[in-house]
Design an enzyme around this catalytic site. Sequence first.
Site, PDB file in Angstrom:
ATOM      1  N   PHE A   5      78.714 -72.972  49.993  1.00  0.00           N
ATOM      2  CA  PHE A   5      78.932 -73.588  48.688  1.00  0.00           C
ATOM      3  C   PHE A   5      77.623 -74.081  48.082  1.00  0.00           C
ATOM      4  O   PHE A   5      76.765 -74.626  48.775  1.00  0.00           O
ATOM      5  CB  PHE A   5      79.882 -74.792  48.818  1.00  0.00           C
ATOM      6  CG  PHE A   5      81.246 -74.439  49.307  1.00  0.00           C
ATOM      7  CD1 PHE A   5      82.245 -74.028  48.433  1.00  0.00           C
ATOM      8  CD2 PHE A   5      81.542 -74.507  50.669  1.00  0.00           C
ATOM      9  CE1 PHE A   5      83.508 -73.711  48.893  1.00  0.00           C
ATOM     10  CE2 PHE A   5      82.807 -74.187  51.141  1.00  0.00           C
ATOM     11  CZ  PHE A   5      83.795 -73.781  50.250  1.00  0.00           C
ATOM     12  N   ASP A   6      77.514 -73.912  46.777  1.00  0.00           N
ATOM     13  CA  ASP A   6      76.499 -74.601  45.998  1.00  0.00           C
ATOM     14  C   ASP A   6      76.827 -76.092  46.027  1.00  0.00           C
ATOM     15  O   ASP A   6      77.953 -76.481  46.366  1.00  0.00           O
ATOM     16  CB  ASP A   6      76.537 -74.045  44.573  1.00  0.00           C
ATOM     17  CG  ASP A   6      75.629 -74.788  43.631  1.00  0.00           C
ATOM     18  OD1 ASP A   6      74.463 -75.020  43.984  1.00  0.00           O
ATOM     19  OD2 ASP A   6      76.094 -75.144  42.536  1.00  0.00           O
TER      20      ASP A   6
END
Length: 220
Positions: A5-6
């Site tokens: 995930f960012d």
Amino acid sequence: MVLLFDLDGTILDTTRLILESFKYSFLHGLQQVVTDEELLPHFGRPLEEQFRLMRPDASDATIENLLKIYREHNHREHDRLTRVVPGAPEALRELARQGFILGVVTSKRLPLTERGLVQFGLRELFQVVVHADSTARHKPHPEPIQHALALLGADAVDASYTGDSPYDMMAAKAAGVEAVGLVYNTFTDDALWRAGADAVFPTWDALASYFLMGAKTRDR
């Protein structure tokens, strides 16, 4: 399966913090006023790169001064202006409980990455954190995602990367992982689709359901 995930705009809502830090640095470093419309298109890239893209004629000394002013303001105001994206903690905890391997791949430097995750009790959920200083090249280059996979000993075909910016989608596609978009408060779903997203969701609940349903399908 590995779910990467960012951070900013995906797990943490730092949009106000980032915008205010940029405006403060331009005002106090260059005596210039910048708008949200000028700043938002560059979200998702490393900080220095954003400054250079917006002011390509600026000297190295000017860029260094802007970075210094930005970071001082950003650190000072971080806890006050940072929020968690609605639904992210619950969804991430459920995904971890269901056996997914979770990681963060961000263009942010490590101290504030860790600080934000600890602030909302999320740090222990992630088995790997790749940050701005982890790799020589950054999103939209695939190297940060590839580095995360290497640290985990995982294959691209068994991984996905979720983010809120077109640069996230480009990096994911270049790395050969599934590109998943989350629309929150910066880029539109159309921008994510055009950047190559394989799937786009409006909420963390919908995103988590997608991964959980996929896991059930694979188990059959």
